[in-house]
Write a protein that holds these residues in place. Structure first.
Motif, mmCIF file in Angstrom:
data_model
loop_
_atom_site.group_PDB
_atom_site.id
_atom_site.type_symbol
_atom_site.label_atom_id
_atom_site.label_comp_id
_atom_site.label_asym_id
_atom_site.label_seq_id
_atom_site.Cartn_x
_atom_site.Cartn_y
_atom_site.Cartn_z
ATOM 1 N N LEU A 99 0.860 -1.187 0.000
ATOM 2 C CA LEU A 99 0.000 0.000 0.000
ATOM 3 C C LEU A 99 0.890 1.228 0.000
ATOM 4 C CD1 LEU A 99 -0.716 1.486 3.261
ATOM 5 C CD2 LEU A 99 -0.425 -0.966 3.469
ATOM 6 N N GLY A 100 0.343 2.356 -0.447
ATOM 7 C CA GLY A 100 1.105 3.598 -0.427
ATOM 8 C C GLY A 100 2.257 3.641 -1.405
ATOM 9 N N VAL A 101 2.267 2.772 -2.410
ATOM 10 C CA VAL A 101 3.357 2.748 -3.392
ATOM 11 C C VAL A 101 3.006 3.668 -4.548
ATOM 12 C CG1 VAL A 101 4.555 1.330 -5.100
ATOM 13 C CG2 VAL A 101 4.246 0.484 -2.764
ATOM 14 N N ASN A 102 3.889 4.635 -4.811
ATOM 15 C CA ASN A 102 3.647 5.610 -5.877
ATOM 16 C C ASN A 102 4.376 5.269 -7.162
ATOM 17 O OD1 ASN A 102 3.675 7.292 -3.079
ATOM 18 N ND2 ASN A 102 2.124 8.073 -4.454
ATOM 19 N N GLY A 103 5.485 4.568 -7.057
ATOM 20 C CA GLY A 103 6.220 4.193 -8.251
ATOM 21 C C GLY A 103 5.508 3.098 -9.027
ATOM 22 N N GLY A 104 5.881 2.967 -10.297
ATOM 23 C CA GLY A 104 5.342 1.913 -11.148
ATOM 24 C C GLY A 104 6.385 0.845 -11.406
ATOM 25 N N PRO A 105 6.138 -0.045 -12.377
ATOM 26 C CA PRO A 105 7.073 -1.141 -12.662
ATOM 27 C C PRO A 105 8.466 -0.683 -13.064
ATOM 28 C CG PRO A 105 4.931 -1.576 -13.642
ATOM 29 C CD PRO A 105 4.877 -0.164 -13.136
ATOM 30 N N VAL A 106 8.598 0.524 -13.615
ATOM 31 C CA VAL A 106 9.937 1.012 -13.960
ATOM 32 C C VAL A 106 10.767 1.186 -12.693
ATOM 33 C CG1 VAL A 106 11.232 2.945 -14.935
ATOM 34 C CG2 VAL A 106 9.176 2.125 -16.089
ATOM 35 N N GLN A 107 10.159 1.795 -11.683
ATOM 36 C CA GLN A 107 10.871 1.978 -10.416
ATOM 37 C C GLN A 107 10.909 0.689 -9.596
ATOM 38 O OE1 GLN A 107 8.269 3.870 -11.366
ATOM 39 N NE2 GLN A 107 9.008 5.963 -11.571
ATOM 40 N N VAL A 145 2.685 -10.794 -5.867
ATOM 41 C CA VAL A 145 2.531 -9.421 -5.395
ATOM 42 C C VAL A 145 1.195 -8.837 -5.847
ATOM 43 C CG1 VAL A 145 3.436 -7.067 -5.587
ATOM 44 C CG2 VAL A 145 5.011 -8.987 -5.341
ATOM 45 N N THR A 146 0.491 -8.191 -4.914
ATOM 46 C CA THR A 146 -0.676 -7.394 -5.247
ATOM 47 C C THR A 146 -0.770 -6.257 -4.236
ATOM 48 O OG1 THR A 146 -3.024 -7.442 -5.836
ATOM 49 C CG2 THR A 146 -2.375 -8.652 -3.857
ATOM 50 N N GLY A 147 -1.688 -5.328 -4.458
ATOM 51 C CA GLY A 147 -1.818 -4.228 -3.508
ATOM 52 C C GLY A 147 -2.460 -3.005 -4.110
ATOM 53 N N GLN A 197 -8.035 4.296 5.088
ATOM 54 C CA GLN A 197 -8.715 3.556 4.032
ATOM 55 C C GLN A 197 -7.742 2.658 3.273
ATOM 56 O OE1 GLN A 197 -12.125 3.373 3.118
ATOM 57 N NE2 GLN A 197 -11.206 1.650 2.043
ATOM 58 N N GLU A 198 -6.522 3.160 3.013
ATOM 59 C CA GLU A 198 -5.519 2.335 2.334
ATOM 60 C C GLU A 198 -5.201 1.094 3.173
ATOM 61 O OE1 GLU A 198 -3.608 3.738 -0.849
ATOM 62 O OE2 GLU A 198 -5.679 4.384 -0.763
ATOM 63 N N GLY A 199 -5.131 1.287 4.500
ATOM 64 C CA GLY A 199 -4.857 0.164 5.381
ATOM 65 C C GLY A 199 -5.971 -0.856 5.406
ATOM 66 N N LEU A 200 -7.215 -0.382 5.426
ATOM 67 C CA LEU A 200 -8.364 -1.292 5.385
ATOM 68 C C LEU A 200 -8.336 -2.142 4.121
ATOM 69 C CD1 LEU A 200 -11.349 0.953 6.584
ATOM 70 C CD2 LEU A 200 -10.161 -0.814 7.902
ATOM 71 N N THR A 201 -8.091 -1.488 2.986
ATOM 72 C CA THR A 201 -8.083 -2.220 1.718
ATOM 73 C C THR A 201 -6.940 -3.229 1.675
ATOM 74 O OG1 THR A 201 -9.026 -0.274 0.620
ATOM 75 C CG2 THR A 201 -8.098 -1.974 -0.787
ATOM 76 N N ALA A 202 -5.763 -2.829 2.123
ATOM 77 C CA ALA A 202 -4.623 -3.750 2.138
ATOM 78 C C ALA A 202 -4.909 -4.958 3.021
ATOM 79 C CB ALA A 202 -3.369 -3.027 2.624
ATOM 80 N N ALA A 203 -5.531 -4.720 4.169
ATOM 81 C CA ALA A 203 -5.851 -5.828 5.077
ATOM 82 C C ALA A 203 -6.844 -6.787 4.443
ATOM 83 C CB ALA A 203 -6.411 -5.275 6.387
ATOM 84 N N ARG A 204 -7.794 -6.266 3.711
ATOM 85 C CA ARG A 204 -8.791 -7.131 3.072
ATOM 86 C C ARG A 204 -8.171 -7.921 1.925
ATOM 87 N NH1 ARG A 204 -12.968 -2.132 3.661
ATOM 88 N NH2 ARG A 204 -13.697 -2.634 5.769
ATOM 89 N N LEU A 205 -7.238 -7.309 1.200
ATOM 90 C CA LEU A 205 -6.508 -8.061 0.186
ATOM 91 C C LEU A 205 -5.708 -9.185 0.839
ATOM 92 C CD1 LEU A 205 -5.126 -5.199 -2.102
ATOM 93 C CD2 LEU A 205 -7.089 -6.678 -2.555
ATOM 94 N N ALA A 206 -5.067 -8.863 1.959
ATOM 95 C CA ALA A 206 -4.300 -9.893 2.669
ATOM 96 C C ALA A 206 -5.206 -11.018 3.147
ATOM 97 C CB ALA A 206 -3.571 -9.265 3.853
ATOM 98 N N SER A 207 -6.416 -10.690 3.590
ATOM 99 C CA SER A 207 -7.328 -11.729 4.069
ATOM 100 C C SER A 207 -7.741 -12.667 2.940
ATOM 101 C CB SER A 207 -8.561 -11.104 4.721
ATOM 102 O OG SER A 207 -9.446 -10.542 3.770
ATOM 103 N N LEU A 208 -7.851 -12.138 1.717
ATOM 104 C CA LEU A 208 -8.154 -13.005 0.571
ATOM 105 C C LEU A 208 -7.031 -14.011 0.363
ATOM 106 C CD1 LEU A 208 -9.546 -10.392 -2.005
ATOM 107 C CD2 LEU A 208 -10.863 -11.977 -0.584
ATOM 108 N N ILE A 209 -5.790 -13.543 0.481
ATOM 109 C CA ILE A 209 -4.642 -14.443 0.333
ATOM 110 C C ILE A 209 -4.617 -15.460 1.467
ATOM 111 C CG2 ILE A 209 -2.110 -14.530 0.351
ATOM 112 C CD1 ILE A 209 -2.202 -11.739 -1.005
ATOM 113 N N LEU A 210 -4.888 -15.026 2.677
ATOM 114 C CA LEU A 210 -4.907 -15.949 3.820
ATOM 115 C C LEU A 210 -5.999 -17.005 3.676
ATOM 116 C CD1 LEU A 210 -4.377 -13.314 6.659
ATOM 117 C CD2 LEU A 210 -2.726 -15.030 5.884
#
Length: 321
Positions: A109-117, A126-128, A264-277
């Motif tokens: 979460l909170g990542v501003n760079g793209g695949p170049v960086q 990886v997801t997020g 909100q970014e944290g909530l979304t990241a946690a829910r993505l993690a729960s899908l993986i779990l």
């Protein structure tokens, strides 16, 4: 697929207790980090074991980063987590490749760079959430707040974070029209240029909207502390200062606006993690951009610039100080 994912994020059930590590780019006293970690704990903390590590890259000198990275990598090797949540670009660039090489799924979460960086963004483990300012939504909102609303200065540091965000949305243009308002976009790492842009903005614009200002230095190369820089701008500006981020809203800072929320970014990241779990592979979960902003305003800032929100906007806003 996106709509199905959003639905799963709302209802994602939790499985038997597993271990989640959070690696911060910064430190827990930094409001952005504190807000998203609290949100992650609110979703995952009851059912899972959460371990938090600070890279502390805002305070640690860069030559000390490798030792800190090695220390955290060693602790993670002992823990053997089921998923890792990485907060912001530094944590991703310093930790993601190491984690996926050890087959640990990564949610960022909170990542501003793209695949170049960050080439590891394209790894199947990886997801997020890619953090992106709400350029259009912010301007549309500010047109409702201000009586004069035709000309905006968008002022940011000239960091890879802000260059990536601006280039992704506007291409190589530094002038644009959004919802009928004219925008001039200025990116600079020079303290005098940044402050002069604020001080003189009233000559050409109706308001200033601020991006990040964390890579700014004076003519002698001395680092300009973001809070002190914004405080000086607060007292020097002759027109209101708004922000794309809620962490820059408050006493002697910006007035507010429609902002990115760390919570909100944290909530979304946690829910993505729960899908993986619960058994989903990260490559089955499309990467998202910041989904939901919120209206945040400083009461002292509104008084300082003699602004009053409409009853409708005020009823939707969160107020600080």
């Amino acid at each position: 697929m996106r709509f199905l994912l959003l639905a799963l994020l709302l209802v994602s059930p939790l499985c038997f207790a597993k271990t989640v590590v959070i690696v911060q780019s910064y430190h827990i006293e930094y409001k952005w980090d504190a807000d998203y970690i609290e949100a992650v704990r609110s979703v995952l903390g009851k059912d899972h074991d959460i371990k938090v590590f600070e890279l502390d890259t805002k305070r640690l000198p860069k030559p000390e980063w490798p030792d800190k990275v090695a220390e955290i990598q060693g602790k993670i090797a002992e823990i053997k987590p089921d998923v890792a949540i990485l907060g912001d670009d530094n944590a991703f660039s310093l930790m993601a490749e190491h984690l996926v090489q050890r087959e640990i799924p990564v949610v960022f979460l909170g990542v501003n760079g793209g695949p170049v960086q960050h080439p590891t963004l394209e790894h199947p483990l990886v997801t997020g959430i890619l953090e992106r300012p709400f350029f259009a939504d912010s301007i549309r909102h500010l047109r409702k707040v201000l009586r004069q609303r035709d000309r905006f200065l968008v002022l940011m540091d000239d960091s890879p974070t802000m260059r990536n965000a601006v280039n992704e949305y506007f291409g190589d243009k530094r002038q644009a029209t959004v919802y009928g308002s004219d925008l001039d976009i200025v990116l600079t790492n020079d303290r005098d240029t940044w402050l002069k842009s604020v001080v003189n903005a009233h000559e050409r614009y109706d308001a200033v909207v601020l991006g990040t200002h964390h890579t700014i230095r004076d003519k002698d190369g001395n680092y300009a502390t973001p809070y002190e820089l914004l405080k000086e701008a607060y007292y020097s500006a002759q027109l209101p200062l708004f922000s794309f981020w809620d962490i820059f809203v408050g006493q002697e800072q910006s007035i507010g606006g429609f902002t990115i929320s760390a919570h909100q970014e944290g909530l979304t990241a946690a829910r993505l993690a729960s899908l993986i779990l619960n058994g989903m592979r990260p490559d089955q979960i499309p990467q998202l951009k910041s989904i939901s902003g919120h209206y945040v305003y400083s009461e002292s800032g509104l008084d300082h610039w003699n602004l009053q929100l409409s009853p409708m906007i005020a009823s939707q806003a969160n107020f600080v100080d």
